[in-house]
Design an enzyme around this catalytic site. Structure first.
Site, mmCIF file in Angstrom:
data_model
loop_
_atom_site.group_PDB
_atom_site.id
_atom_site.type_symbol
_atom_site.label_atom_id
_atom_site.label_comp_id
_atom_site.label_asym_id
_atom_site.label_seq_id
_atom_site.Cartn_x
_atom_site.Cartn_y
_atom_site.Cartn_z
ATOM 1 N N SER A 75 0.838 -1.202 0.000
ATOM 2 C CA SER A 75 0.000 0.000 0.000
ATOM 3 C C SER A 75 0.877 1.257 0.000
ATOM 4 O O SER A 75 1.668 1.453 -0.923
ATOM 5 C CB SER A 75 -0.949 -0.044 1.202
ATOM 6 O OG SER A 75 -1.989 0.892 1.071
ATOM 7 N N ASP A 131 -9.607 -6.719 -3.333
ATOM 8 C CA ASP A 131 -9.198 -5.387 -2.866
ATOM 9 C C ASP A 131 -10.157 -4.320 -3.382
ATOM 10 O O ASP A 131 -10.292 -4.121 -4.592
ATOM 11 C CB ASP A 131 -7.777 -5.081 -3.340
ATOM 12 C CG ASP A 131 -7.157 -3.890 -2.626
ATOM 13 O OD1 ASP A 131 -7.911 -3.091 -2.034
ATOM 14 O OD2 ASP A 131 -5.918 -3.771 -2.650
ATOM 15 N N HIS A 145 -7.349 -5.963 0.772
ATOM 16 C CA HIS A 145 -6.253 -4.994 0.692
ATOM 17 C C HIS A 145 -5.081 -5.345 1.609
ATOM 18 O O HIS A 145 -4.038 -4.713 1.522
ATOM 19 C CB HIS A 145 -6.762 -3.592 1.045
ATOM 20 C CG HIS A 145 -5.741 -2.520 0.832
ATOM 21 N ND1 HIS A 145 -5.197 -2.250 -0.404
ATOM 22 C CD2 HIS A 145 -5.147 -1.652 1.703
ATOM 23 C CE1 HIS A 145 -4.323 -1.268 -0.295
ATOM 24 N NE2 HIS A 145 -4.268 -0.890 0.966
#
Length: 296
Positions: free
Chosen positions: A83, A218, A246
């Site tokens: 991320s 996600d 995610h």
């Protein structure tokens, strides 16, 4: 900066995402520690690291990791980022290519405009007060309780709630909330992600072993970003983890560790020096393109 280390062997650096910490990598790290030295820092402003008033840009985080590796005697390593950590990993490669042996991007930021409404909303004015309410100790406790109930029912959504609860717990501290908001606003505004690595992905072509991994469920950053990145980087690998959303490091640590291990074992570490870097940059520079046009 606090960091955690497991195992011995070639170094692998695991960079966590926004309001996460090194603890979120534990299950992955322990699965790699039999063959690799796994180094997982808490980014400044996150986890157990300090929360000073200062620079929370991607470049500042990348420089902090460079300084950490220099301090513990690691000259180069495989860099893995999740991320926000994926964006930091790409900036780390751009700033310090000599220190990168491989690059793995996990549900990475910085690869497209789209991002979840929740993150866009957190960039709004007034978010600080709402964040203080959300981080009140009763909220993470309630989320953990709900997560446990979902786990007992066999639902995988409990892992996601537990990740949110763990992320909110450090934000009880005002300094941590301020660091989070500064980090968030350096990469996201109300329209979506405001920084992009797309114009520099060509630097990875042939020069750097690259793997892109995405959770199949996600909804925070769309999997399309991963597919486009794979297409833009010839020779890269692309893996979908269908069980994960995610947070593949929490939702499918076994699957993520397996694809990371395969990537590590079937690629050779890159070696980029200053002369190589100059050639990579010049290959796509405007001057280079003008010279090619003139030659034709």
């Amino acid at each position: 900066m606090i960091y955690r280390v497991a195992g011995s062997g070639p170094p692998v650096v695991l960079i966590h995402g926004m309001i996460n910490s090194s603890v979120h990598w534990e299950s992955v790290a322990l699965r790699l520690a039999d063959s690799y030295t796994v180094i997982a820092p808490d980014l400044i402003g996150h986890g157990d690291s300090a929360t000073p008033r200062g620079d929370y840009s991607l470049g500042a985080h990348a420089a902090g990791i460079r300084d950490l590796l220099a301090a513990i005697g690691v000259d180069s390593a495989t860099i893995v980022g999740h991320s926000l950590g994926g964006g930091i990993a790409m900036v780390f490669f751009y700033q310090f290519p000599q220190r990168v042996e491989r690059l793995a991007l996990i549900s990475s930021g910085g690869l497209g405009h789209e991002v979840s409404p929740l993150l866009r909303g957190a960039a709004l004015p007034g978010a600080s007060a709402l964040l203080a309410l959300a981080a009140h100790r009763s909220v993470p406790a309630a989320l953990m309780h709900a997560s446990e109930r979902l786990r007992r029912r066999g639902s995988s959504k409990g892992v996601y709630l537990r990740a949110i609860a763990r992320a909110l717990q450090p934000l009880e501290r005002a300094g941590a909330r301020e660091a989070f908001l500064q980090t968030l606003r350096s990469v996201i505004d109300v329209r979506g992600q405001r920084v992009s690595a797309l114009d520099r992905l060509y630097l990875l072509e042939d020069a750097m072993p690259t793997m892109v991994v995405w959770g199949g469920r996600d909804h925070t950053i769309p999997v399309l970003h991963g597919r486009r990145t794979h297409e833009a980087v010839p020779g890269s690998r692309f893996e979908i983890l269908p069980r994960a959303a995610h947070f593949p490091n929490l939702e499918d640590p076994e699957g993520l560790a397996a694809v990371l291990r395969d990537f590590l074992e079937t690629t050779s570490p890159a070696r980029i020096d200053d002369a190589d870097w100059g050639g990579l940059i010049a290959h796509r520079s405007p001057r280079s393109r003008r010279s090619e046009t003139a030659a034709r």
